[in-house]
Structures are given as structure tokens and as C-alpha cells.
Motif scaffolding. Structure first.
Motif, mmCIF file in Angstrom:
data_model
loop_
_atom_site.group_PDB
_atom_site.id
_atom_site.type_symbol
_atom_site.label_atom_id
_atom_site.label_comp_id
_atom_site.label_asym_id
_atom_site.label_seq_id
_atom_site.Cartn_x
_atom_site.Cartn_y
_atom_site.Cartn_z
ATOM 1 N N ALA A 147 58.641 51.960 40.726
ATOM 2 C CA ALA A 147 59.779 52.609 41.385
ATOM 3 C C ALA A 147 60.202 51.830 42.630
ATOM 4 N N CYS A 148 59.232 51.295 43.377
ATOM 5 C CA CYS A 148 59.556 50.480 44.558
ATOM 6 C C CYS A 148 60.328 49.231 44.156
ATOM 7 N N LEU A 149 59.866 48.563 43.110
ATOM 8 C CA LEU A 149 60.529 47.342 42.654
ATOM 9 C C LEU A 149 61.909 47.638 42.078
ATOM 10 N N ASP A 150 62.008 48.703 41.299
ATOM 11 C CA ASP A 150 63.292 49.055 40.681
ATOM 12 C C ASP A 150 64.326 49.434 41.734
ATOM 13 N N ASN A 151 63.903 50.175 42.734
ATOM 14 C CA ASN A 151 64.839 50.585 43.778
ATOM 15 C C ASN A 151 65.303 49.383 44.602
ATOM 16 N N ALA A 152 64.372 48.503 44.930
ATOM 17 C CA ALA A 152 64.745 47.289 45.676
ATOM 18 C C ALA A 152 65.706 46.432 44.871
ATOM 19 N N ASP A 153 65.478 46.343 43.561
ATOM 20 C CA ASP A 153 66.366 45.571 42.691
ATOM 21 C C ASP A 153 67.760 46.173 42.672
ATOM 22 N N MET A 154 67.851 47.484 42.559
ATOM 23 C CA MET A 154 69.138 48.170 42.571
ATOM 24 C C MET A 154 69.867 47.928 43.890
ATOM 25 N N LEU A 155 69.159 48.024 44.995
ATOM 26 C CA LEU A 155 69.763 47.820 46.308
ATOM 27 C C LEU A 155 70.309 46.407 46.477
ATOM 28 N N CYS A 156 69.535 45.405 45.990
ATOM 29 C CA CYS A 156 69.980 44.014 46.116
ATOM 30 C C CYS A 156 71.205 43.744 45.245
ATOM 31 N N GLY A 157 71.359 44.523 44.165
ATOM 32 C CA GLY A 157 72.540 44.379 43.331
ATOM 33 C C GLY A 157 73.770 45.015 43.944
ATOM 34 N N LEU A 158 73.621 46.195 44.518
ATOM 35 C CA LEU A 158 74.757 46.930 45.086
ATOM 36 C C LEU A 158 75.042 46.558 46.535
ATOM 37 N N ARG A 159 74.033 46.233 47.287
ATOM 38 C CA ARG A 159 74.130 45.845 48.697
ATOM 39 C C ARG A 159 74.908 46.838 49.551
ATOM 40 N N PRO A 160 74.522 48.110 49.544
ATOM 41 C CA PRO A 160 75.169 49.067 50.453
ATOM 42 C C PRO A 160 74.790 48.758 51.900
ATOM 43 N N VAL A 161 75.525 49.338 52.823
ATOM 44 C CA VAL A 161 75.219 49.126 54.233
ATOM 45 C C VAL A 161 73.780 49.560 54.513
ATOM 46 N N GLY A 162 73.040 48.699 55.139
ATOM 47 C CA GLY A 162 71.656 49.003 55.481
ATOM 48 C C GLY A 162 70.659 48.774 54.356
ATOM 49 N N TYR A 163 71.113 48.130 53.269
ATOM 50 C CA TYR A 163 70.199 47.951 52.129
ATOM 51 C C TYR A 163 68.975 47.118 52.501
ATOM 52 N N GLU A 164 69.143 46.180 53.441
ATOM 53 C CA GLU A 164 68.006 45.332 53.823
ATOM 54 C C GLU A 164 66.854 46.168 54.377
#
Length: 297
Positions: A147-164
């Protein structure tokens, strides 16, 4: 243990120590989707100074992590902390898709003087804590880790504000789980001297594969007799030295055939084969096609 081999992939790896810069200084976290054999024949047995997580998405293959060789399939996660050997190849008849997640440990704060760094990250970098080599869907903590890896992958794809910030939080949570699974510092890490010897042999092959090599020469690198070296090499790689060397040379030849206009004879000679017929025979056995057929694909 089945025969396995992890040849060199490209010139970003010097003597099996990968020096190619994957990460950005300000946000040292990258994800690379890869497919074997479409993108390259295999991933070399190598090590680097960054953290690497290999997340198998589809297909099946064979992996090595330090001195352990095992089959992997969709869902498996392979952990390669800085300085640890690892490699990957597909099984014949299977394509293997995976994500290669690479980040510098400073991303988690290993360069900061605080309790987390002193208690967990620095001991990990010093090999005083030993993470599991592989996580599978059968493991109790798998769902939380994936779940940690999947969520990080999703965030890097969408790049919402504060995703880092959230990606960093995911990795901190991931390591909090992994560290609970880590072997205690007082437990002996499996054969560290053998890992150093294997690194020396890998470097020796990279530097000398273009010329005739003997088992005796390789044994001298380790300070072993030829007979002991052959037993040891098979134990730590799952295959014989000669077969490993030939497959290494063939993978080099594969890349030369794909990316240069050199003749088959030139490539065979430059990769350490002094007999063209033998080169063609071994190449077809390894890749299920002749060198000329590869160029026509």
C-alpha cells in the motif's frame, strides 16, 4: 537451485558497481517502469549506493539478492539496500514487468542528526540492521508494505500539490514496517566475506571478459584453489563459473548486435569468443535465435 545469470546491462555500471545518477538532489526519489526482455535482456548482478526496491507487476523471473537466488512473480517485492548485490532476469517464455524504485537514503533523513537517523537509518547503512531480502503476498505485513508503494506511485503519477511530502511519508511508514522485520544487529549477516569476494569476481569478469579466462585465474582473485573456487562460485550464484562467463559474454554480444553495425565475427571476437561457430551455437541456445535473426527482428 536453478542456473541463473545476471549480465551487464549498459555502461552506466562500472565493474558491477552502478554509478549512474538516478535521483534528483532536491527530491531523490524515482520510479522506472521496466520490462524484461523488451527493454533489455536482464538486470545485471550489481550494487549501488542508493536504496533500490524492485516491485514485480507481471510475469515471472529469477532474482538474486546478496547470496540468495529465488524465483519471483507478480506481487513480489525485492529489497536492495545500499551496497547489497542484486540482479534480475526473466524466465524463458515469460515477460516480466516491474517497477524499479530508487532513492537516496538522505531522502529519509540519514544525513540528519536525530533519533530516527541514529537509531535506524545509520545502523541500516552500516549493515548493523538487515532487512528481509524479499517480501511476498504471503507475508503478514505485505498489504501494508505494498500500500505504501502503490500510494507513492499514484502520487508521483498525479503530482498533486504537496505530493512530495506524502511520498516521503509513505517511505517513512514503509521503513517503519520493514525495520520491525529486520534481523537484530547481533545476528550474523549471511557470509559478508563471500559477498565481498563475489564483488571482486564480478569486477574481474567485467575487466577481463574480452580475453581468454581460466578458472585458475578467477580462483586466484579469491585466494582459492580451482576446485574450491568452482564449488564456491556455484554455491553463491547458482551456476558454474564458465557458464556464467559465457552468458555474460553473450549478453554483451546481444547489446552490440542491437546497437552497433559491427559484423557478427567482430562482435564474437570482441566479447571473448575465438570460434564463430561456437559463438553462434551458444547464442542460439541462450536467446533462441541466431545473431543474424536478432538483427532482423
Amino acid at each position: 537451485m536453478s542456473d541463473t545469470y545476471f549480465p551487464i546491462q549498459d555502461n552506466s555500471i562500472n565493474g558491477y558497481h552502478e554509478t549512474k545518477k538516478h535521483t534528483d538532489f532536491l527530491f531523490p526519489y524515482n520510479v522506472y517502469p521496466c520490462t524484461i526482455p523488451d527493454d533489455f535482456p536482464s538486470v545485471p548482478l550489481h550494487w549501488q549506493d542508493t536504496m533500490e526496491i524492485i516491485y514485480i507487476k507481471k510475469g515471472r523471473g529469477t532474482a538474486q539478492a546478496d547470496l540468495s537466488v529465488f524465483e519471483v512473480q507478480a506481487g513480489d517485492i525485492i529489497l536492495a539496500p545500499p551496497g547489497h548485490l542484486h540482479g534480475l532476469r526473466h524466465l524463458h517464455g515469460f515477460r516480466m514487468e516491474y517497477e524499479n524504485i530508487i532513492f537516496d537514503m538522505t531522502f529519509l533523513g540519514s544525513g540528519v542528526i536525530d533519533l530516527c537517523s541514529q537509531k535506524y537509518l545509520i545502523p541500516l547503512l552500516r549493515n548493523e540492521l538487515h532487512l528481509p531480502l524479499r517480501i511476498t503476498p504471503a507475508d503478514a505485513c505485505y498489504d501494508k508494505i505494498s500500500a505504501c508503494l502503490d500510494n507513492a506511485d499514484m502520487l508521483c503519477g498525479l503530482r498533486p500539490v504537496g505530493y512530495e511530502l506524502e511520498v516521503k511519508a509513505d517511505m517513512m511508514k514503509l521503513f517503519s514496517i520493514l525495520l520491525r522485520m529486520a534481523a537484530p544487529a547481533e545476528q550474523e549477516h549471511p557470509l559478508p566475506a563471500n559477498i565481498d569476494r563475489l564483488k571482486s569476481i564480478l569486477h574481474f569478469i567485467e575487466e577481463n571478459y574480452q580475453r581468454p579466462l581460466t578458472v585458475e585465474e578467477a580462483a586466484d582473485v579469491c585466494g582459492y584453489s580451482a576446485s574450491h573456487f568452482m564449488r564456491w562460485f556455484r554455491q553463491v550464484t547458482g551456476t558454474s563459473f564458465i557458464r556464467y562467463l559465457n552468458r555474460f559474454r553473450l549478453e554483451k554480444a546481444f547489446l552490440e548486435l542491437k546497437h552497433t553495425d559491427k559484423t557478427v565475427l567482430e562482435i564474437s571476437q570482441e566479447t571473448g569468443f575465438d570460434n564463430l561457430s561456437n559463438f553462434n551455437r551458444l547464442f542460439k541456445k541462450q536467446f533462441l535465435m541466431t545473431p543474424r535473426e536478432l538483427r532482423s527482428v
